[in-house]
Structure formats: C-alpha cells, structure tokens
Scaffold this motif. Structure first.
Motif, short mmCIF file in Angstrom:
data_model
loop_
_atom_site.label_atom_id
_atom_site.label_comp_id
_atom_site.label_asym_id
_atom_site.label_seq_id
_atom_site.Cartn_x
_atom_site.Cartn_y
_atom_site.Cartn_z
N PHE A 1 -1.11 39.16 26.69
CA PHE A 1 -2.31 38.40 26.38
C PHE A 1 -2.72 38.64 24.94
CE2 PHE A 1 -2.26 38.95 30.90
CZ PHE A 1 -2.66 37.71 31.38
N ALA A 2 -3.07 37.56 24.25
CA ALA A 2 -3.54 37.62 22.86
C ALA A 2 -4.57 36.53 22.67
CB ALA A 2 -2.38 37.44 21.89
N GLU A 3 -5.64 36.87 21.99
CA GLU A 3 -6.68 35.90 21.66
C GLU A 3 -7.20 35.18 22.91
OE1 GLU A 3 -4.38 33.56 18.98
OE2 GLU A 3 -4.23 35.19 17.53
N TRP B 1 9.91 33.21 9.14
CA TRP B 1 9.28 32.16 9.95
C TRP B 1 8.86 32.69 11.33
CZ3 TRP B 1 11.45 30.48 14.53
CH2 TRP B 1 12.78 30.80 14.76
N VAL B 2 9.61 33.65 11.88
CA VAL B 2 9.24 34.24 13.17
C VAL B 2 8.01 35.12 12.99
CG1 VAL B 2 9.97 35.76 15.05
CG2 VAL B 2 11.59 34.14 14.06
N LYS B 3 7.97 35.87 11.91
CA LYS B 3 6.81 36.72 11.63
C LYS B 3 5.55 35.86 11.51
CE LYS B 3 9.47 40.08 9.06
NZ LYS B 3 9.70 40.65 7.74
N GLY C 1 -0.31 38.42 14.08
CA GLY C 1 -1.36 38.99 14.89
C GLY C 1 -0.92 39.46 16.26
N HIS C 2 0.26 39.03 16.72
CA HIS C 2 0.74 39.41 18.03
C HIS C 2 1.58 40.68 17.99
CE1 HIS C 2 0.17 35.37 20.28
NE2 HIS C 2 -0.66 35.44 19.25
N ALA C 3 2.14 41.03 16.85
CA ALA C 3 3.03 42.19 16.75
C ALA C 3 2.32 43.47 17.16
CB ALA C 3 3.61 42.31 15.35
#
Length: 64
Positions: free
Chosen positions: A47-49, A15-17, A22-24
């Motif tokens: 920062f992401a997306e 669930w954490v994955k 996309g952030h890993a």
C-alpha cells in the motif's frame, strides 16, 4: 529474497525509478516471491498513498 532500496537505486533504470518514485521506501525489506518465475520476482501486495499496488517484474539485482 527481499527488496532492497539500496540495490534498486544502484541497479534500476532511470525510467523505473521515476515510475516508483516514493514507493522504494515502502518496498524496502518486503519479501519478493520467485515462486512462479525464476528470473522475475513479484511483490503481490503493498500500500502506498492510500492505494493498493503490486510490483511485477522485480529484478533479482534489486534484492538481497
């Protein structure tokens, strides 16, 4: 300590994955602070997306 995408993929619950999908890749190699809590770490800013995030808690099992 630094966040490790490889360790995260091995040790994080499914669930954490899903939540960090996309952030890993972005988090890989980032410094994790255990300054305030010896058990759980913090990545105070990334920062992401096109948006600003922080990540807490970060498990030591996700770090190298």
């Amino acid at each position: 300590m630094k966040f490790s995408k490889e360790k995260f993929m091995e040790n994080a619950p499914v669930w954490v994955k899903r939540q960090l999908k996309g952030h890993a890749d972005i988090l890989d190699g980032m410094k994790v602070s255990f300054e305030y809590d010896d058990e759980w770490g913090l990545i105070p800013q990334y920062f992401a997306e096109g948006r600003e995030y922080y990540l807490y808690p970060v498990d030591k099992d996700w770090c190298v």
